[in-house]
Design an enzyme around this catalytic site. Sequence first.
Site, PDB file in Angstrom:
ATOM      1  N   GLY A   1     -20.755   6.745   5.309  1.00 27.54           N
ATOM      2  CA  GLY A   1     -19.801   7.208   4.300  1.00 27.54           C
ATOM      3  C   GLY A   1     -20.344   6.885   2.922  1.00 27.54           C
TER       4      GLY A   1
ATOM      5  CE  LYS B   1      -4.491   1.075   0.615  1.00 29.23           C
ATOM      6  NZ  LYS B   1      -5.710   0.284   0.332  1.00 29.23           N
TER       7      LYS B   1
ATOM      8  CB  VAL C   1     -17.179   2.185  -1.993  1.00 28.97           C
ATOM      9  CG1 VAL C   1     -17.753   0.792  -1.798  1.00 28.97           C
ATOM     10  CG2 VAL C   1     -15.821   2.111  -2.673  1.00 28.97           C
TER      11      VAL C   1
END
Length: 369
Positions: free
Chosen positions: A183, A82, A187
């Site tokens: 959120g 990452k 997505v």
Amino acid sequence: MSKSITELIEAWDGLSIVTRYDRLTEAWLFIALHNDTLGTPAGGTRMKVYDCPEDGLLDAMRLAEGMTHKWAAIDMGYGGGKAVLALSRPLDSESRHGLLLRYGQLLKSMGGWFMTGEDLGTTPADMTLLMRESSYVLGNDGTGKALDPGPYTALGVFNGIRAATRHVLGSSELSGVRVLVQGVGDVGGRLVELLAGAGARVLVSDLDSIRAQNLAKLAGGEVIPPEAVYHTPCDVYAPCAVGATLNRNTIPNLRCRIVAGSANNQLEAALDADRLHQHGICYAPDYVTNAGGAISFAMMAHGAKDETAIKARIAGLGATLDEIFAEAAANNTTPLKASNARIQRVLNHSTQGADFSSRIRPGRAVRDA
Ligand code: PHE
């Protein structure tokens, strides 16, 4: 007090940290390479303001480990890595552009030791820019433009939620099931649409209240203020924002039966999976539930053009979770432990001389003899 960079690296069980300080923007670039047992480390590039560079490094390390788990769960020939571009302050678009170009050069100089894609704080347009600098960006649509993994991740979460309701509520039929989506960005927003389409009662929460209102209206749902998320009654809580929302403070207040969402590293500590279990809440391991984006990128990197095939493979995440829940119930353990044991088997099998020739190893393989 955060740990120092040397303390963090000493305590980490990963492979390597590639680091650069970008003087012009005063940003730190961290590329954490966690594990390459299954293939080249790959993972998204996150760009965010951190209180200190140490926090950015820690995030990169934890997220890279999460990617090792995610790739092992789907076993598609990549390892865990990452990148975190740790900003000390928000950047104007020109400085941001410059930082991305220099990051692209760093990727290029790594010669394929790390492959990346979009993550929190970066966009498909950013990835398109990086693609011009290096060939180590996943999700190329074939014309040099980067694809958005968001809809694919959302589809995986949708299937994960259905697997969990099948296990807990006895049916994958979502009609009337209350799902709280925390959120509603790239997505979460798509997830709300999928859920509404399936007849779920969607509860929407976002720090951006206008965005939450708009999506709630679209989905015929209800807005939940951010501070009320952890005690609002619902069937499914879907964390689709930041990590570590499941912790010793929030878990006792939760009034849901299932946790299944897209955020990476939803648990603050591994012990929180036990806490959820003790509270009678079924936790769908994040790295399985949110693997849809990784699946789409891996399949595209290997030439898949057929959207139906990609979607079918992502829907298969539901079946993987069915097996995990069944295994956990049979062994009287948590889904996280059952899932961790599964991926450990994949990783062990591989180090014990699995036939790599049948695996897909894109980029320049790191450990090839
Ligand atoms: N950042 C997304 C994830 O964590 C998508 C991604 C997957 C990006 C794999 C790069 C590589 O799943």
